[in-house]
Design a protein around this motif. Sequence first.
Motif, mmCIF file in Angstrom:
data_model
loop_
_atom_site.group_PDB
_atom_site.id
_atom_site.type_symbol
_atom_site.label_atom_id
_atom_site.label_comp_id
_atom_site.label_asym_id
_atom_site.label_seq_id
_atom_site.Cartn_x
_atom_site.Cartn_y
_atom_site.Cartn_z
ATOM 1 N N TYR A 333 0.846 -1.190 0.000
ATOM 2 C CA TYR A 333 0.000 0.000 0.000
ATOM 3 C C TYR A 333 0.882 1.241 0.000
ATOM 4 O O TYR A 333 1.679 1.444 0.903
ATOM 5 N N SER A 335 -0.014 5.247 -0.623
ATOM 6 C CA SER A 335 -1.048 6.221 -0.985
ATOM 7 C C SER A 335 -0.601 7.017 -2.205
ATOM 8 O O SER A 335 0.567 7.375 -2.329
ATOM 9 N N LYS A 337 -1.027 9.914 -2.716
ATOM 10 C CA LYS A 337 -0.519 11.212 -2.255
ATOM 11 C C LYS A 337 0.996 11.199 -2.105
ATOM 12 O O LYS A 337 1.642 12.236 -2.141
ATOM 13 N N ASN A 338 1.545 9.995 -1.851
ATOM 14 C CA ASN A 338 2.998 9.892 -1.623
ATOM 15 C C ASN A 338 3.733 9.284 -2.818
ATOM 16 O O ASN A 338 4.912 8.951 -2.722
ATOM 17 N N THR A 386 -6.039 6.675 -11.512
ATOM 18 C CA THR A 386 -6.381 6.268 -10.142
ATOM 19 C C THR A 386 -7.236 4.999 -10.122
ATOM 20 O O THR A 386 -7.142 4.203 -9.193
ATOM 21 N N ASN A 390 -5.712 2.285 -7.739
ATOM 22 C CA ASN A 390 -6.443 1.790 -6.564
ATOM 23 C C ASN A 390 -6.551 0.271 -6.571
ATOM 24 O O ASN A 390 -6.463 -0.374 -5.528
ATOM 25 N N ASN A 394 -4.892 -1.621 -3.427
ATOM 26 C CA ASN A 394 -5.866 -2.143 -2.460
ATOM 27 C C ASN A 394 -5.978 -3.652 -2.583
ATOM 28 O O ASN A 394 -7.018 -4.238 -2.317
#
Length: 482
Positions: A333, A335, A337-338, A386, A390, A394
């Motif tokens: 995982y 994110s 964002k990172n 995305t 995802n 996930n």
Amino acid sequence: SEEESKTEVFSVKTDDIKSLEFIVDKKEVTFEKKDDSWVKKDETAFPVNQTTLDSAASAIKKVEADRVLEDVEDLTEYGLDSPSNTVTVDTADGTTKLNIGDENTSTNQYYISKDDDDSTVYVVAADTVSPFMNSLYDYAQGEDFPTIDSSTVKKVQVSENKDSYVLEENSDGATWNVSGDGSSDKESADTTAAGNVTSGLGSFAFDQFVNYNAEDLSQYGLDKPYATITVDYKEEVKDDSTDSTESGENDSTASESDSESNDTTDTDSSSEDADSKTTTVDKQLVIYVGDEAGDGSRYVTVDNKQIYTMSTDTLSAVIDKMPSDLWSLIVNYLSVKNLDQLQVTYGETTSTVNVSRETSTDDDGNEKETTTYQLDGKEIESTTFTTFYNKLINMAGQKRLTDAYTPAADPEMTAVFTDSDKNQTTVTFYTYDTNYYAAVVGDKVFLVNKMTVKEMFNAYETMVNGETETEAIATPTAEAEK
């Protein structure tokens, strides 16, 4: 008629009872009144359950017979030739004996006789005599299992012959690590599995009270415990004292504790009122688990003095687990964002997605971050990326392999993640069998449902081929020519 009216056999004011003597576990036991409290005569330290003895006294304050059998010649018919129990009631006015014979199971009644009268048998309701038919520890007042609020548990260490582990909360207060007992190799723990352990601890409860002052732990298997559970948790303590040294100590305990210490100090000041102040202190509880006690339970103790049983179902939430039972099954995982860059090799082709972020200020002076994604140098719709990303992050395995794994063929996909600190992680997907793909991250091998991986592959193809129509058509033809 005789059936309708009840005959009084015996009555007493409960306050007048000085002692009750009856047979418990084949021994005569006397409970006597001392300063309005019941004590066990030969063992005053025994923790007598006052309520249980009070209800036993109440059961005989008025003993009434449903039927009276007179001129009885043979007491053996009623089990009164050698009574199963005799209750001796001692008052200031004298002593009365109630002899308890057989139970008439069809009517739920008992045969009793009184004192030395061998010719009269009374038939009484079972609840008159049942309070005197228990085992010794049914008359004992046990303690409750110490209350642990499962949300305050920070660390659980289980030492067991075959299955041992350490589960420890990370400083974020939301995720957990697990390692083997005595091993420094930490793994991410599955959040649900960790939650099951901590909530399991929160619902620990003693079953039967067995011994209030055990001299010999070996008879319960507690000299060499089957398992030892050590729980580190936090507890809010009301500090009522005005003694500055004592509260000072509490504060230091709180502030020495790990990363939550700052929060702790805040809570202290905010919950301070005129009288008391709450301090969060570190607590530790050690639970020793011994032999099986029959009836689906084991002996347990928390002080090596008082012994209880606890159901094996309750205990199984915490013991009999290997670290691998608690491992996280999240493949990888990171994110979005990172994420700085993602490089994917699928089939013969490698594509690179670069992420760039720009901060701008709107008319009201609010900062706003805009993220753009470039696939091989061309900007793409953020949702296209995305949707695929995802599915990639996930992804959870159904299980993890603990044995060494040698792939039978080349990988179908390799994804290399670079985070905003330039750290890299590689995840490689191999066909494993008819049900699973193997997702390999470092030395970890996750078996992931085949359909989940196929869906992720499809989302990747959509992202890559959805660029322009010409490319979408060109790709398969180029493949075919090879």
